[in-house]
Design a protein around this motif. Structure first.
Motif, PDB file in Angstrom:
ATOM      1  N   ARG A 395       7.895   8.396  33.037  1.00  0.00           N
ATOM      2  CA  ARG A 395       7.923   9.098  31.746  1.00  0.00           C
ATOM      3  C   ARG A 395       8.060   8.118  30.592  1.00  0.00           C
ATOM      4  O   ARG A 395       7.492   8.316  29.517  1.00  0.00           O
ATOM      5  CB  ARG A 395       9.079  10.100  31.724  1.00  0.00           C
ATOM      6  CG  ARG A 395       9.244  10.816  30.391  1.00  0.00           C
ATOM      7  CD  ARG A 395      10.281  11.926  30.484  1.00  0.00           C
ATOM      8  NE  ARG A 395      11.601  11.410  30.779  1.00  0.00           N
ATOM      9  CZ  ARG A 395      12.449  10.932  29.860  1.00  0.00           C
ATOM     10  NH1 ARG A 395      12.081  10.875  28.591  1.00  0.00           N
ATOM     11  NH2 ARG A 395      13.646  10.505  30.207  1.00  0.00           N
ATOM     12  N   LEU A 396       8.829   7.059  30.799  1.00  0.00           N
ATOM     13  CA  LEU A 396       9.061   6.078  29.738  1.00  0.00           C
ATOM     14  C   LEU A 396       8.002   4.984  29.704  1.00  0.00           C
ATOM     15  O   LEU A 396       8.083   4.075  28.874  1.00  0.00           O
ATOM     16  CB  LEU A 396      10.442   5.438  29.928  1.00  0.00           C
ATOM     17  CG  LEU A 396      11.640   6.392  29.779  1.00  0.00           C
ATOM     18  CD1 LEU A 396      12.930   5.695  30.228  1.00  0.00           C
ATOM     19  CD2 LEU A 396      11.778   6.870  28.350  1.00  0.00           C
ATOM     20  N   SER A 470      16.962  11.341  25.833  1.00  0.00           N
ATOM     21  CA  SER A 470      15.547  10.939  25.852  1.00  0.00           C
ATOM     22  C   SER A 470      15.219  10.064  24.655  1.00  0.00           C
ATOM     23  O   SER A 470      14.524   9.048  24.774  1.00  0.00           O
ATOM     24  CB  SER A 470      14.650  12.177  25.856  1.00  0.00           C
ATOM     25  OG  SER A 470      14.809  12.920  27.052  1.00  0.00           O
ATOM     26  N   ARG A 471      15.721  10.459  23.477  1.00  0.00           N
ATOM     27  CA  ARG A 471      15.461   9.658  22.273  1.00  0.00           C
ATOM     28  C   ARG A 471      16.114   8.279  22.376  1.00  0.00           C
ATOM     29  O   ARG A 471      15.528   7.268  21.957  1.00  0.00           O
ATOM     30  CB  ARG A 471      15.968  10.390  21.027  1.00  0.00           C
ATOM     31  CG  ARG A 471      15.201  11.656  20.691  1.00  0.00           C
ATOM     32  CD  ARG A 471      15.430  12.065  19.237  1.00  0.00           C
ATOM     33  NE  ARG A 471      16.837  12.317  18.956  1.00  0.00           N
ATOM     34  CZ  ARG A 471      17.415  13.503  19.009  1.00  0.00           C
ATOM     35  NH1 ARG A 471      16.695  14.567  19.368  1.00  0.00           N
ATOM     36  NH2 ARG A 471      18.692  13.655  18.711  1.00  0.00           N
ATOM     37  N   GLU A 474      14.056   6.129  24.814  1.00  0.00           N
ATOM     38  CA  GLU A 474      12.793   5.704  24.198  1.00  0.00           C
ATOM     39  C   GLU A 474      13.022   4.577  23.207  1.00  0.00           C
ATOM     40  O   GLU A 474      12.226   3.640  23.127  1.00  0.00           O
ATOM     41  CB  GLU A 474      12.130   6.900  23.504  1.00  0.00           C
ATOM     42  CG  GLU A 474      11.550   7.930  24.469  1.00  0.00           C
ATOM     43  CD  GLU A 474      11.072   9.186  23.769  1.00  0.00           C
ATOM     44  OE1 GLU A 474      11.195   9.245  22.523  1.00  0.00           O
ATOM     45  OE2 GLU A 474      10.590  10.106  24.449  1.00  0.00           O
ATOM     46  N   LYS A 475      14.109   4.661  22.454  1.00  0.00           N
ATOM     47  CA  LYS A 475      14.406   3.585  21.510  1.00  0.00           C
ATOM     48  C   LYS A 475      14.698   2.273  22.251  1.00  0.00           C
ATOM     49  O   LYS A 475      14.193   1.207  21.881  1.00  0.00           O
ATOM     50  CB  LYS A 475      15.606   3.953  20.636  1.00  0.00           C
ATOM     51  CG  LYS A 475      16.081   2.797  19.755  1.00  0.00           C
ATOM     52  CD  LYS A 475      17.276   3.148  18.924  1.00  0.00           C
ATOM     53  CE  LYS A 475      17.836   1.921  18.216  1.00  0.00           C
ATOM     54  NZ  LYS A 475      16.819   1.189  17.420  1.00  0.00           N
ATOM     55  N   GLY A 478      11.623   0.834  23.701  1.00  0.00           N
ATOM     56  CA  GLY A 478      10.840   0.256  22.609  1.00  0.00           C
ATOM     57  C   GLY A 478      11.364  -1.102  22.192  1.00  0.00           C
ATOM     58  O   GLY A 478      10.581  -2.024  21.911  1.00  0.00           O
ATOM     59  N   SER A 558       8.818   5.016  16.297  1.00  0.00           N
ATOM     60  CA  SER A 558       9.599   4.172  17.186  1.00  0.00           C
ATOM     61  C   SER A 558       9.153   2.725  17.017  1.00  0.00           C
ATOM     62  O   SER A 558       8.140   2.430  16.378  1.00  0.00           O
ATOM     63  CB  SER A 558       9.407   4.606  18.639  1.00  0.00           C
ATOM     64  OG  SER A 558       8.061   4.381  19.043  1.00  0.00           O
ATOM     65  N   SER A 560       7.949   0.738  19.330  1.00  0.00           N
ATOM     66  CA  SER A 560       6.674   0.524  20.008  1.00  0.00           C
ATOM     67  C   SER A 560       5.513   1.089  19.193  1.00  0.00           C
ATOM     68  O   SER A 560       4.430   0.493  19.134  1.00  0.00           O
ATOM     69  CB  SER A 560       6.703   1.165  21.402  1.00  0.00           C
ATOM     70  OG  SER A 560       7.023   2.543  21.322  1.00  0.00           O
TER      71      SER A 560
END
Length: 744
Positions: A395-396, A470-471, A474-475, A478, A558, A560
């Protein structure tokens, strides 16, 4: 070679007998070597003395006996710290026969903090705080309220005695001092009465100029920061700072200040100019602090930038075994094993910023160097993030087969705001200044608690945390990709390889190498402006990088996404110093970064987008004053008659009207057809050079940090994810709408 048994002829000069030994008794050793106790005798040592006195009052609050502390800065340079704790004991200490006050103020390593009954978690550990401040003060007065009476003692350079002040309301270290004779116990003087049940301690001291050097300066801002920090760490403790040096205002005295038990701590700093908060004669500046949310409120106060998640709270306690020296009934020290309690209280959140803010404390003592509690926290934090990323690799979009795609501690710490506190009895610090916690048993306790509670949060298994986790993940992922990318491109960002590197954007019109100290990069809006700018620039030191329209809104993107954006990636690559936490100002290829956009609403929008990029990912450029905005003109007035061929440029509608009025008054002819520049591309090369690019005639606006912070805040409000604040802003400012400000 001299014979081994040769007799000396200088025996008298090299005699070394017992009479040559110096014996410093009591506090004389402190005055002889103050650096051993307070670190330095400059400003740092000056402030350290104040912390020692304040911490003693805070320890009473930690023990549950004090809820109010008042720190008063007097106009004569002295400082008073008053609390409503139990008051220093006034009865006789059996071993010395001295009063408790004299023992605390004159004996090193003496106090209740060495036992296990009065204090369980304290900031003042070594029992030298009050006595050291006393030794380093030209005068120190102490008053204690106990047993319905007020007791008083006075000291000069650590020695007890009595001052004979001409005006008791204005005591001075210059007053006559009668020193108590040696070996004669000093009795406390009863100087008044107080209501039954009233207790507390007041210490006023004048630091000795014979000890502190001439560069030592008291810092009011440091005091306020320390007091605010303490109010966060001890919820419910009301701390007041009174500064008598500010001119008199108001009509209420400091004694009239009422406690506000229902205050939530949001309004923790009161402005002296506000009449509701002004104090009376001699007490113009009064700042009060009271918080009830503890470390959660502290993290909220420290957070900058948009939050990625809510504030997460980790707390609990455990026990550990420790060998310590304990005093038996005969007064002898013996080693024995004791069971210690360790309370852990941690709050943390991630923001979209790239800086790391971690504040750590043991009891209420700041440990800027970290220690075992911080090590345990970060170790468990990194371990849990790695496990969760590996479990969600698909997912990531993390390639587990690539050994370089591994989460590192720096990735986790980027944008992290955390307050880590532990409360333990008799913590082991490295040195009297207590910068680093050394108690080894604390690390596994903090790590175990963080593993369990943070693990539930970051995996989203705790109700309501799935989206937030999740946030956060993701950070962090990234940041990992940004770190890897920065490492791969580090070499090609250097100027010496810039012209040879195929990775530099083809649209970059670079300047000649060798002019790093004056090189300028113009970020130009649009290809049409680029053509004019090429002809107008000095290619020896001016480079051009065109951007196509509005760049990515990095406020909502983000890391990325930002790096994947062609325009943002090109700017970062051309500047050549990296981005985010890896940004290295010394590697920047240009001395000035100049945003050259049209003088209209779209141009202003592009400047804000660029400024947000610099503020978020290349902030040191702004902090060092290397970012500028070009100021192109809006209008050109062509003069006629004898002054044909001359032009006047104006930069606003008001300036245009003013210049036209002047020309008419002075009867200077001009072409009524005023040219209005809709964009930089409408100028010819000479006009652009004269007005915007030539250092001899142009005007630049340097971007300051406060400009960037304000732009980032406004942009976050208007373009961020939160809709309600934006709606409230629009409704609030609807009446200020000015149609003339719209570029049509």
């Amino acid at each position: 070679m001299r014979p081994v048994n040769q007799k000396r002829n200088m025996a008298t000069a090299e005699e070394y007998d017992a009479k040559d030994l110096a014996v410093l008794e009591g506090l004389d050793a402190v005055r002889k070597r103050p650096g051993m106790y307070i670190g330095t005798t400059d400003s740092q040592g000056l402030m350290h003395c104040l912390w020692e006195i304040i911490d003693n009052s805070v320890d009473e609050a930690l023990a549950g006996f004090c809820d109010r502390i008042v720190v008063t800065l007097h106009t004569d340079g002295s400082i008073t710290v008053a609390d409503n704790g139990r008051g220093i004991p006034v009865d006789k200490e059996p071993k010395t026969g001295l009063s408790g006050v004299e023992v605390v103020m004159t004996k090193l390593h003496a106090g209740a903090k060495f036992g296990n009954s009065s204090y369980t978690a304290v900031g003042g550990l070594h029992g030298v705080g009050s006595s050291v401040v006393n030794a380093l003060s030209s005068r120190l007065d102490v008053e204690v309220d106990r047993n319905g009476r007020t007791y008083r003692m006075e000291f000069h350079q650590g020695h007890p005695g009595v001052y004979e002040d001409a005006d008791p309301d204005h005591p001075s270290p210059e007053s006559k001092f009668v020193k108590t004779r040696k070996r004669r116990p000093t009795e406390l003087r009863e100087v008044g009465t107080v209501p039954s049940g009233t207790t507390g301690t007041r210490i006023r001291y004048w630091l000795d100029p014979e000890i502190f050097n001439s560069t030592a300066v008291f810092s009011y801002d440091q005091l306020i920061d320390r007091v605010r920090q303490t109010s966060f760490l001890v919820p419910g403790l009301h701390i007041v700072v009174v500064d008598e040096s500010v001119p008199e205002t108001g009509d209420a005295s400091v004694d009239d200040l009422q406690e506000t038990d229902d205050q939530q701590g949001l309004d923790d700093r009161r402005d002296a100019d506000d009449p509701q908060h002004a104090a009376g004669p001699g007490h113009a500046r009064v700042e009060e602090f009271l918080h009830t949310g503890g470390v959660v409120d502290f993290v909220d106060f420290l957070s900058k930038g948009d939050p990625v998640c809510d504030i997460w709270h980790i707390h609990g306690d455990d026990t550990y075994q420790e060998e310590t020296q304990a005093v038996d009934e005969n007064g002898d020290l013996h080693a024995r094993m004791v069971e210690r309690d360790c309370g852990v209280d941690i709050a943390l959140r991630w923001t979209n910023d790239y800086e790391t803010t971690i504040r750590s404390f043991v009891n209420v003592v700041s440990t800027p160097g970290g220690g075992t509690h911080v090590d345990g926290f970060l170790t468990a934090l990194t371990r849990q993030v790695r496990k969760t990323v590996e479990a969600n690799a698909r997912r990531l979009k993390v390639n587990l087969k690539d050994s370089s795609t591994r989460i590192e501690r720096d990735d986790v710490m980027t944008g992290l705001v955390a307050v880590v506190t532990v409360r333990i009895a008799e913590p082991q610090f490295q040195g009297q200044t207590k910068d680093v916690l050394g108690t080894a048993q604390v690390k596994p306790i903090v790590a175990k608690l963080t593993d369990r509670m943070f693990g539930e949060l970051i995996t989203g298994s705790k109700r309501g945390y799935k989206e937030q986790s999740s946030r956060v993940l993701e950070k962090i992922v990234g940041e990992m990709h940004a770190r890897i990318q920065a490492r791969k491109t580090k070499e090609v960002t250097r100027r010496k390889n810039a012209l040879e590197s195929a990775s530099m954007p083809s649209k970059l019109s670079d300047c000649m190498p060798g002019n790093d100290d004056v090189a300028e990069l113009f970020i130009v809006e649009g290809d049409s402006a680029l053509g004019t700018a090429k002809a107008a620039r000095n290619s020896g030191f001016q480079a051009l990088l065109p951007i196509r329209g509005k760049i990515l809104n990095v406020q909502k993107a983000s890391v990325s996404q930002m790096l994947a954006n062609k325009e943002c990636g090109a700017i970062i690559q051309v500047v050549g110093a990296g981005s985010g936490a890896t940004f290295d100002l010394s590697q920047a290829r240009y001395n000035k970064i100049i945003m050259m956009t049209d003088a209209d609403v779209d141009g202003a929008h592009i400047r804000i987008l660029l400024l947000t990029l610099f503020y978020r990912y290349m902030r040191p450029l702004i902090e060092a004053g290397h970012v500028y905005a070009a100021v192109p003109p809006l209008h050109r007035i062509a003069l006629t008659g004898k002054r044909r061929g001359e032009y006047i440029y104006t930069y606003s509608d008001d300036e245009l009207a003013s210049q036209l009025d002047r020309l008419r008054r002075e009867r200077i002819g001009f072409d009524e057809d005023i040219q209005r520049y809709k964009g930089l591309g409408e100028m010819d090369a000479d006009q652009l050079a004269d007005t915007t690019m030539d250092p001899r005639t142009r005007m630049l606006r340097r971007i300051r940090m406060e400009d960037a912070e304000q732009a980032s805040g406004i942009f976050s409000l208007l373009m961020g994810d939160e809709v309600p604040p934006r709606k409230a802003f629009i409704v609030k400012n609807a009446d200020d709408f000015d149609r003339s400000k719209i570029d049509t």
